[in-house]
Write an enzyme that holds these catalytic residues in place. Structure first.
Site, PDB file in Angstrom:
ATOM      1  N   HIS A  51     -27.512 -30.895-120.227  1.00 41.76           N
ATOM      2  CA  HIS A  51     -26.440 -30.625-119.835  1.00 41.76           C
ATOM      3  C   HIS A  51     -25.745 -30.346-119.846  1.00 41.76           C
ATOM      4  O   HIS A  51     -24.821 -30.888-120.930  1.00 41.76           O
ATOM      5  CB  HIS A  51     -26.441 -31.925-118.162  1.00 41.76           C
ATOM      6  CG  HIS A  51     -25.988 -31.581-117.189  1.00 41.76           C
ATOM      7  ND1 HIS A  51     -25.941 -31.169-116.333  1.00 41.76           N
ATOM      8  CD2 HIS A  51     -24.355 -31.891-117.440  1.00 41.76           C
ATOM      9  CE1 HIS A  51     -25.066 -30.397-115.970  1.00 41.76           C
ATOM     10  NE2 HIS A  51     -23.738 -31.289-115.640  1.00 41.76           N
ATOM     11  N   VAL A  74     -21.227 -28.214-119.192  1.00 39.06           N
ATOM     12  CA  VAL A  74     -20.195 -28.222-118.606  1.00 39.06           C
ATOM     13  C   VAL A  74     -18.522 -27.684-118.764  1.00 39.06           C
ATOM     14  O   VAL A  74     -18.858 -26.881-120.455  1.00 39.06           O
ATOM     15  CB  VAL A  74     -19.242 -29.778-118.264  1.00 39.06           C
ATOM     16  CG1 VAL A  74     -20.797 -30.425-117.720  1.00 39.06           C
ATOM     17  CG2 VAL A  74     -19.278 -30.263-119.814  1.00 39.06           C
ATOM     18  N   ASP A 115     -28.314 -33.628-112.650  1.00 40.48           N
ATOM     19  CA  ASP A 115     -27.788 -32.339-111.395  1.00 40.48           C
ATOM     20  C   ASP A 115     -27.923 -31.271-112.132  1.00 40.48           C
ATOM     21  O   ASP A 115     -27.942 -29.754-111.554  1.00 40.48           O
ATOM     22  CB  ASP A 115     -26.299 -32.044-112.085  1.00 40.48           C
ATOM     23  CG  ASP A 115     -26.048 -33.776-112.296  1.00 40.48           C
ATOM     24  OD1 ASP A 115     -26.766 -35.492-112.779  1.00 40.48           O
ATOM     25  OD2 ASP A 115     -24.632 -33.497-111.779  1.00 40.48           O
ATOM     26  N   ARG A 142     -26.035 -39.601-105.936  1.00 38.29           N
ATOM     27  CA  ARG A 142     -26.477 -38.166-105.788  1.00 38.29           C
ATOM     28  C   ARG A 142     -27.102 -37.700-106.881  1.00 38.29           C
ATOM     29  O   ARG A 142     -27.960 -36.211-107.294  1.00 38.29           O
ATOM     30  CB  ARG A 142     -25.035 -37.900-106.422  1.00 38.29           C
ATOM     31  CG  ARG A 142     -24.362 -35.938-105.445  1.00 38.29           C
ATOM     32  CD  ARG A 142     -23.176 -36.226-105.623  1.00 38.29           C
ATOM     33  NE  ARG A 142     -22.577 -36.218-106.368  1.00 38.29           N
ATOM     34  CZ  ARG A 142     -21.199 -36.979-106.804  1.00 38.29           C
ATOM     35  NH1 ARG A 142     -20.304 -38.169-105.254  1.00 38.29           N
ATOM     36  NH2 ARG A 142     -20.888 -37.157-107.391  1.00 38.29           N
TER      37      ARG A 142
END
Length: 353
Positions: free
Chosen positions: A126, A128, A141, A204
């Site tokens: 992951h 960003v 995510d 989430r």
């Protein structure tokens, strides 16, 4: 509930700074004029809204957003989170026949296949847009931010290799993140440390997988062999999520902490995932009541102006489970987007029945 759709869309796409509240994160949370995952979720939701309504002013909003903001991407970083907005490019190509969308989708899909950083287990690391690195970390995510795009590109190009990679990434994320005791998902996993770090079963994170899985299934069915393990793990996750739903239809910000604050965006994502999961045959119809109860709880968080309340701010893998309950709450583009996707899916289901 249908009357809430347009205000939610308007607040997401056309609200002004003075409507965003008075807090330090309001520009990051609601300024759609940037290229990153947060506005990316909003644009993905806008495209779902267009596909159901066929309203050309919505398509025009999306095309104008891409034209204005894609140059910001070319001046930034190629990371997992910056892939998110490209998920609308296959549909933009189908609707407009503009070859640039097709060519760009192929370039981004090839980057994911050939050059995106991977962990020791071959899962996408992951990454960003901020100047932070999460080496060897797998986050739930990623499935929504990048693998959904890859699956849509597989369908656009009829590409078995893209489809197989999308299925493999989905399986990697389930295997690395699913708790063997509860079947809920942890937010992240550090492959070097072989640790789930804070071991938070963040709502989430589970929503990204709850919604991302049937969206990916829809695109890659018929293009590659889909491991039965994915469907099994998905159903086990959704059964576990259903079991911890609150009486008001929402879920707490950490699934196994019922005393934590309820969280609207994750609840909307889970409910939308259920609707799509049923349509893809991943879930049986007994889950519908859970989704409708969640939709009622989510709708209670929508203001007359379309503003969605009860949304926790941007959340990396935090140091402790308790830290998740201290994340500030304010309206965000991804909160608006996940709620819009839920309302759109329900509207589409009603009009088809």
């Amino acid at each position: 509930m249908a009357t809430s759709i347009e205000p939610v869309y308007r607040y997401m796409m056309h609200s002004h700074e003075e409507e965003w509240g008075d807090h330090p994160w309001r520009d990051w949370a609601m300024n759609i004029h940037r290229w990153d995952w947060n506005p990316g979720v909003a644009i993905i939701a806008a495209m779902e809204y267009f596909k159901v309504t066929d309203r050309r002013e919505i398509l025009n909003d999306i095309v104008c957003w891409v034209k204005e903001n894609e140059p910001l991407f070319h001046g930034g970083s190629m990371v997992i989170n910056s892939v998110a907005p490209f998920a609308v490019y296959p549909d933009l190509f189908r609707v407009t026949a503009d070859e640039s969308y097709r060519q760009t989708a192929m370039k981004i899909a090839d980057w994911l296949i050939e050059r995106a950083p991977r962990t020791k287990e071959s899962a996408f690391e992951h990454t960003v847009t901020e100047s932070e690195a999460f080496r060897e970390q797998v986050w739930a995510d990623t499935v929504f931010m990048a693998v959904v795009f890859l699956a849509r590109s597989a369908r656009l190009f009829r590409d078995e290799h893209y489809a197989q990679e999308a299925a493999s990434q989905l399986l990697h994320h389930f295997r690395l993140l699913q708790d063997v005791e509860t079947n809920l998902l942890f937010h992240g996993y550090n492959c070097s440390l072989r640790s789930h770090m804070s071991a938070a079963k963040w709502t989430r994170a589970n929503a990204w997988m709850a919604l991302g899985t049937p969206l990916i299934y829809r695109e890659i069915q018929g293009l590659c062999e889909l491991p039965q393990e994915i469907g099994t793990r998905y159903r086990e996750m959704m059964q576990a999520i259903r079991a911890v739903q609150r009486d008001d239809g929402l879920w707490p910000t950490v699934l196994d902490r019922p005393d934590y604050v309820p969280e609207t965006s994750g609840s909307a994502g889970i409910a939308c995932g259920i609707i799509h999961g049923i349509s893809q045959g991943l879930l049986d119809d007994s889950f519908r009541e859970c989704a409708l109860n969640a939709a009622a709880g989510v709708s209670a968080q929508i203001g007359a102006d379309g503003r969605v309340s009860g949304v926790s701010g941007g959340t990396p893998v935090l140091a402790s489970v308790d830290d998740y309950n201290r994340v500030p709450v304010f309206p965000t583009l991804y909160g608006q987007g996940l709620v819009l996707m839920l309302l759109t899916a329900l509207h589409d289901e009603r009009t088809r029945s």
